[in-house]
Motif scaffolding. Structure first.
Motif, PDB file in Angstrom:
ATOM      1  N   VAL A   4       0.837  -1.205   0.000  1.00  0.00           N
ATOM      2  CA  VAL A   4       0.000   0.000   0.000  1.00  0.00           C
ATOM      3  C   VAL A   4       0.874   1.257   0.000  1.00  0.00           C
ATOM      4  O   VAL A   4       0.623   2.206  -0.741  1.00  0.00           O
ATOM      5  CB  VAL A   4      -0.951  -0.009   1.216  1.00  0.00           C
ATOM      6  CG1 VAL A   4      -1.733   1.285   1.292  1.00  0.00           C
ATOM      7  CG2 VAL A   4      -1.894  -1.193   1.136  1.00  0.00           C
ATOM      8  N   THR A   5       1.923   1.253   0.821  1.00  0.00           N
ATOM      9  CA  THR A   5       2.798   2.427   0.899  1.00  0.00           C
ATOM     10  C   THR A   5       3.539   2.645  -0.411  1.00  0.00           C
ATOM     11  O   THR A   5       3.652   3.778  -0.884  1.00  0.00           O
ATOM     12  CB  THR A   5       3.807   2.259   2.048  1.00  0.00           C
ATOM     13  OG1 THR A   5       3.096   1.934   3.232  1.00  0.00           O
ATOM     14  CG2 THR A   5       4.604   3.517   2.263  1.00  0.00           C
ATOM     15  N   GLU A   6       4.036   1.567  -1.019  1.00  0.00           N
ATOM     16  CA  GLU A   6       4.729   1.691  -2.303  1.00  0.00           C
ATOM     17  C   GLU A   6       3.793   2.218  -3.387  1.00  0.00           C
ATOM     18  O   GLU A   6       4.173   3.054  -4.199  1.00  0.00           O
ATOM     19  CB  GLU A   6       5.294   0.332  -2.728  1.00  0.00           C
ATOM     20  CG  GLU A   6       6.442  -0.149  -1.887  1.00  0.00           C
ATOM     21  CD  GLU A   6       6.839  -1.573  -2.211  1.00  0.00           C
ATOM     22  OE1 GLU A   6       6.025  -2.305  -2.826  1.00  0.00           O
ATOM     23  OE2 GLU A   6       7.953  -1.966  -1.843  1.00  0.00           O
ATOM     24  N   ARG A   7       2.548   1.718  -3.373  1.00  0.00           N
ATOM     25  CA  ARG A   7       1.573   2.168  -4.366  1.00  0.00           C
ATOM     26  C   ARG A   7       1.262   3.651  -4.201  1.00  0.00           C
ATOM     27  O   ARG A   7       1.208   4.404  -5.172  1.00  0.00           O
ATOM     28  CB  ARG A   7       0.296   1.341  -4.228  1.00  0.00           C
ATOM     29  CG  ARG A   7      -0.680   1.552  -5.361  1.00  0.00           C
ATOM     30  CD  ARG A   7      -1.923   0.718  -5.218  1.00  0.00           C
ATOM     31  NE  ARG A   7      -1.609  -0.666  -4.908  1.00  0.00           N
ATOM     32  CZ  ARG A   7      -2.412  -1.468  -4.233  1.00  0.00           C
ATOM     33  NH1 ARG A   7      -3.558  -1.044  -3.786  1.00  0.00           N
ATOM     34  NH2 ARG A   7      -2.068  -2.716  -3.994  1.00  0.00           N
TER      35      ARG A   7
ATOM     36  N   VAL B 261       6.481  15.301  -1.364  1.00  0.00           N
ATOM     37  CA  VAL B 261       6.646  13.881  -1.672  1.00  0.00           C
ATOM     38  C   VAL B 261       7.328  13.194  -0.495  1.00  0.00           C
ATOM     39  O   VAL B 261       8.532  13.003  -0.469  1.00  0.00           O
ATOM     40  CB  VAL B 261       7.454  13.688  -2.974  1.00  0.00           C
ATOM     41  CG1 VAL B 261       7.553  12.215  -3.331  1.00  0.00           C
ATOM     42  CG2 VAL B 261       6.810  14.436  -4.119  1.00  0.00           C
ATOM     43  N   THR B 262       6.539  12.846   0.505  1.00  0.00           N
ATOM     44  CA  THR B 262       7.008  12.095   1.664  1.00  0.00           C
ATOM     45  C   THR B 262       6.045  10.938   1.879  1.00  0.00           C
ATOM     46  O   THR B 262       4.871  11.047   1.537  1.00  0.00           O
ATOM     47  CB  THR B 262       7.036  12.963   2.937  1.00  0.00           C
ATOM     48  OG1 THR B 262       5.725  13.485   3.166  1.00  0.00           O
ATOM     49  CG2 THR B 262       8.018  14.107   2.804  1.00  0.00           C
ATOM     50  N   PRO B 263       6.518   9.822   2.418  1.00  0.00           N
ATOM     51  CA  PRO B 263       5.598   8.710   2.640  1.00  0.00           C
ATOM     52  C   PRO B 263       4.529   9.064   3.660  1.00  0.00           C
ATOM     53  O   PRO B 263       4.842   9.637   4.703  1.00  0.00           O
ATOM     54  CB  PRO B 263       6.491   7.576   3.149  1.00  0.00           C
ATOM     55  CG  PRO B 263       7.811   8.151   3.391  1.00  0.00           C
ATOM     56  CD  PRO B 263       7.875   9.504   2.779  1.00  0.00           C
ATOM     57  N   PRO B 264       3.278   8.756   3.370  1.00  0.00           N
ATOM     58  CA  PRO B 264       2.211   9.050   4.330  1.00  0.00           C
ATOM     59  C   PRO B 264       2.333   8.149   5.553  1.00  0.00           C
ATOM     60  O   PRO B 264       2.584   6.958   5.436  1.00  0.00           O
ATOM     61  CB  PRO B 264       0.931   8.763   3.551  1.00  0.00           C
ATOM     62  CG  PRO B 264       1.327   7.943   2.395  1.00  0.00           C
ATOM     63  CD  PRO B 264       2.769   8.179   2.136  1.00  0.00           C
ATOM     64  N   ILE B 265       2.167   8.732   6.737  1.00  0.00           N
ATOM     65  CA  ILE B 265       2.273   7.991   7.986  1.00  0.00           C
ATOM     66  C   ILE B 265       0.911   8.007   8.662  1.00  0.00           C
ATOM     67  O   ILE B 265       0.268   9.056   8.747  1.00  0.00           O
ATOM     68  CB  ILE B 265       3.332   8.631   8.904  1.00  0.00           C
ATOM     69  CG1 ILE B 265       4.697   8.590   8.217  1.00  0.00           C
ATOM     70  CG2 ILE B 265       3.389   7.924  10.242  1.00  0.00           C
ATOM     71  CD1 ILE B 265       5.748   9.401   8.915  1.00  0.00           C
ATOM     72  N   LYS B 266       0.480   6.857   9.146  1.00  0.00           N
ATOM     73  CA  LYS B 266      -0.789   6.789   9.857  1.00  0.00           C
ATOM     74  C   LYS B 266      -0.704   7.611  11.126  1.00  0.00           C
ATOM     75  O   LYS B 266       0.278   7.536  11.862  1.00  0.00           O
ATOM     76  CB  LYS B 266      -1.113   5.347  10.231  1.00  0.00           C
ATOM     77  CG  LYS B 266      -1.759   4.554   9.159  1.00  0.00           C
ATOM     78  CD  LYS B 266      -2.133   3.214   9.731  1.00  0.00           C
ATOM     79  CE  LYS B 266      -3.280   2.633   8.979  1.00  0.00           C
ATOM     80  NZ  LYS B 266      -3.672   1.344   9.524  1.00  0.00           N
ATOM     81  N   LYS B 267      -1.734   8.381  11.391  1.00  0.00           N
ATOM     82  CA  LYS B 267      -1.743   9.206  12.593  1.00  0.00           C
ATOM     83  C   LYS B 267      -1.931   8.367  13.843  1.00  0.00           C
ATOM     84  O   LYS B 267      -1.402   8.670  14.892  1.00  0.00           O
ATOM     85  CB  LYS B 267      -2.832  10.268  12.494  1.00  0.00           C
ATOM     86  CG  LYS B 267      -2.543  11.301  11.437  1.00  0.00           C
ATOM     87  CD  LYS B 267      -3.629  12.324  11.357  1.00  0.00           C
ATOM     88  CE  LYS B 267      -3.340  13.296  10.228  1.00  0.00           C
ATOM     89  NZ  LYS B 267      -4.422  14.207  10.000  1.00  0.00           N
ATOM     90  N   SER B 268      -2.678   7.289  13.733  1.00  0.00           N
ATOM     91  CA  SER B 268      -2.927   6.454  14.905  1.00  0.00           C
ATOM     92  C   SER B 268      -1.703   5.638  15.269  1.00  0.00           C
ATOM     93  O   SER B 268      -1.554   5.217  16.409  1.00  0.00           O
ATOM     94  CB  SER B 268      -4.114   5.529  14.643  1.00  0.00           C
ATOM     95  OG  SER B 268      -3.790   4.601  13.627  1.00  0.00           O
TER      96      SER B 268
END
Length: 138
Positions: free
Chosen positions: A10-13, A84-91
């Motif tokens: 998911v992160t790579e996509r 352009v940074t990888p999205p990080i889950k807030k939880s």
């Protein structure tokens, strides 16, 4: 292309789609109208969706990259705010939950409940549907 996208995590996509969006988004402050002397402030950023260097509609872009409308909107908003940074889950997910019990605590609790049921539990007479043990307790 869809099969290749499904193989990615998911992160790579999300990072792949964010890279494609970053090349085609127009983030200028002012509009580029030739016939006007004074340019207006841009209200929305314009994105051209490309698949194998051919322009496609948003729905086709989502279909080819195996993402939903909400995911694409989230990726675009993340790119506008953070770049352009990888999205990080807030939880932080399940691993980083500070309120979660450790494995030893879970074993201790299960032992306590089992011993309490042995001392204070009542045996149900007869067969109970869905319970496979011989002497189920309430």
């Amino acid at each position: 292309m869809q099969a290749q996208m499904k193989e990615l995590t998911v992160t790579e996509r999300k990072m792949f789609v964010m890279g494609k969006i970053s090349t085609t988004i127009k983030r200028t402050e002012k509009t580029l109208k030739r016939k006007r002397k004074h340019q207006e402030n841009r209200k929305r950023s314009r994105i051209t969706y490309l698949v194998e260097s051919k322009q496609v509609c948003r729905q086709s872009f989502e279909y080819m990259h195996c993402i939903s409308n909400c995911q694409l909107s989230g990726i675009i908003n993340h790119y506008k705010t953070s770049g352009v940074t990888p999205p990080i889950k807030k939880s932080g997910g399940r691993r980083f939950n500070k309120a979660a019990l450790s494995e030893s605590d879970v074993r201790h609790i299960v032992g306590y409940i089992s011993s309490y049921a042995d001392v204070n539990g009542m045996v149900i007479p007869g067969k109970v549907r869905g319970i496979k043990c011989q002497d189920p307790r309430v």
